[in-house]
Design a protein around this motif. Structure first.
Motif, PDB file in Angstrom:
ATOM      1  N   GLN A 103       0.936  -1.070   0.002  1.00 39.61           N
ATOM      2  CA  GLN A 103       0.046  -0.025   0.113  1.00 39.61           C
ATOM      3  C   GLN A 103       1.076   1.220   0.017  1.00 39.61           C
ATOM      4  O   GLN A 103       1.780   1.528   0.978  1.00 39.61           O
ATOM      5  N   GLU A 104       0.859   2.070  -0.798  1.00 40.27           N
ATOM      6  CA  GLU A 104       1.764   3.290  -1.304  1.00 40.27           C
ATOM      7  C   GLU A 104       1.763   4.209  -0.112  1.00 40.27           C
ATOM      8  O   GLU A 104       2.438   5.054   0.030  1.00 40.27           O
ATOM      9  N   GLU A 105       0.474   4.334   0.617  1.00 37.12           N
ATOM     10  CA  GLU A 105       0.334   5.526   1.536  1.00 37.12           C
ATOM     11  C   GLU A 105       0.915   4.957   2.774  1.00 37.12           C
ATOM     12  O   GLU A 105       1.170   5.748   3.829  1.00 37.12           O
ATOM     13  N   ASN A 106       1.504   3.705   2.920  1.00 39.24           N
ATOM     14  CA  ASN A 106       2.167   3.123   4.296  1.00 39.24           C
ATOM     15  C   ASN A 106       3.805   3.450   4.140  1.00 39.24           C
ATOM     16  O   ASN A 106       4.435   3.165   3.410  1.00 39.24           O
ATOM     17  N   GLU A 107       4.394   3.831   5.524  1.00 36.05           N
ATOM     18  CA  GLU A 107       5.775   4.149   5.617  1.00 36.05           C
ATOM     19  C   GLU A 107       6.088   3.343   7.007  1.00 36.05           C
ATOM     20  O   GLU A 107       4.976   3.526   7.962  1.00 36.05           O
ATOM     21  N   ILE A 108       6.854   2.484   6.882  1.00 40.03           N
ATOM     22  CA  ILE A 108       7.173   1.460   7.976  1.00 40.03           C
ATOM     23  C   ILE A 108       8.536   1.933   8.642  1.00 40.03           C
ATOM     24  O   ILE A 108       9.456   2.035   7.808  1.00 40.03           O
ATOM     25  N   ILE A 109       8.526   1.813   9.953  1.00 41.41           N
ATOM     26  CA  ILE A 109       9.782   1.605  10.767  1.00 41.41           C
ATOM     27  C   ILE A 109       9.858   0.621  11.328  1.00 41.41           C
ATOM     28  O   ILE A 109       8.843   0.077  12.303  1.00 41.41           O
TER      29      ILE A 109
ATOM     30  N   ARG B 140      10.507   3.327   1.667  1.00 35.88           N
ATOM     31  CA  ARG B 140       9.408   3.693   2.669  1.00 35.88           C
ATOM     32  C   ARG B 140       9.661   2.619   3.938  1.00 35.88           C
ATOM     33  O   ARG B 140       8.805   2.471   4.817  1.00 35.88           O
ATOM     34  N   PHE B 141      10.682   1.880   3.931  1.00 34.98           N
ATOM     35  CA  PHE B 141      11.354   1.216   5.222  1.00 34.98           C
ATOM     36  C   PHE B 141      12.421   1.912   6.022  1.00 34.98           C
ATOM     37  O   PHE B 141      13.563   2.049   5.122  1.00 34.98           O
TER      38      PHE B 141
END
Length: 318
Positions: free
Chosen positions: A23-29, A55-56
């Motif tokens: 999902q392009e809206e997700n950013e993960i730490i 995005r990770f």
């Protein structure tokens, strides 16, 4: 959406991060301190695709040492998968890391969640909290863990419940039933069996092989886990995440013989203390509220794990 995934380098955690990043809206730490039965080398292998993703972000640090309030400050969702797994290793002097990483670390994260503006806090638990039950088990069954590991995971559940009740932390608890597939931990049965049969070694079997499990393929597991983000009315609820098929261990060994074309030589060991004879998940609540429906058959899932193990044993990069 900013998502924190603890235990991101593990078996389930790494697959979950990859799923969420679709999902392009997700950013993960991702948070992981590289402890437990999986070697740091394999954990790095698990993270290979993720470390290349824009995005990770990886934080290689223990929840016991980091500033959890700062970590959660701008987070929308927390997936708390970090912890020490495994029933057999949780006895005796080895219990200390279980208490630190499964109970104390969970409490530190929940304490930080009190002041965070989270929409979801998802806690990964286990069918081990049920102990031995007859027949299909629903979420309302009385927890009776048989091992110190199960006790620590149940303690984490109770912590989640009190922080939800007293501070409105939007907690959802998922109880996983024997997850398998590529990247499975080296101490788990399928990983050991496949490695041993491919290397023409005796299969080390705890017990007589008549014990049965509700086996959950990793893609099904992460599909159900990821679905919690957008599901409604999940706060304060517990969900079983089980698989498409149940089978006895002897049946699994026969399937591995067929799929590899090799005859297994079995080395029988005493049954492991603290493991139930059978597990069987009632997933009707997850079906109703999460839209969860496992798709992968045992044969297809085992084929995928065998192919993964062939690559690992050759020392090739995945």
């Amino acid at each position: 959406m900013r998502i924190i995934v603890t235990g991101c380098a593990g078996f389930i955690g790494s697959h979950l991060c990859e799923k969420l990043l679709q999902q392009e809206e997700n950013e993960i730490i991702g948070v992981d301190c590289f402890i437990g039965p999986t070697s740091p080398l394999l954990k790095r292998q698990n993270l290979k695709k993720l470390l290349q993703h824009p995005r990770f972000q990886l934080l290689q640090e223990s929840l016991m040492n980091m500033d959890c309030e700062k970590l959660l400050q701008k987070a929308d969702v927390v997936y708390h998968l970090a912890g020490i797994p495994g029933v057999r290793a949780s006895w005796g002097k080895d219990f200390l890391p279980y208490t630190e990483n499964n109970i104390l670390a969970t409490q530190r994260l929940l304490e930080a969640a009190k002041s965070a503006k989270l929409t979801k806090f998802i806690y990964a638990s286990t069918s081990s909290i049920y102990g031995y039950k007859h027949g299909m088990v629903s979420e309302g069954a009385m927890p009776e863990p048989l091992s110190p590991y199960g006790v620590t995971k149940l303690a984490g559940e109770h912590l989640c419940a009190v922080y939800h009740k007293n501070f409105d932390v939007p907690v959802t608890i998922l109880r996983y039933f024997t997850v398998y597939g590529p990247r499975q931990r080296p101490d788990m049965a399928f990983h050991r069996f496949i490695k041993q049969i491919l290397l023409d070694q005796p299969l080390t079997l705890f017990g007589d092989g008549t014990q049965s499990r509700d086996f959950t393929y990793i893609d099904d597991c992460v599909k159900g886990t990821a679905s919690v983000i957008h599901a409604k009315n999940t706060a304060g609820k517990v969900f079983n995440i089980g698989g498409k098929e149940r089978a006895a261990i002897n049946e699994i060994i026969r399937k591995l013989e067929q799929l590899t074309g090799k005859k297994a030589v079995i080395h029988y060991l005493d049954a492991a203390t603290g493991e139930p004879k059978h597990t069987h998940a009632d997933i009707s609540l997850a079906q109703e509220l999460l839209g969860y429906s496992p798709d992968i058959s045992l044969d297809d899932g085992l084929k995928k794990e065998i192919e993964y193990m062939k690559v690992i044993l050759k020392g090739e990069s995945i």
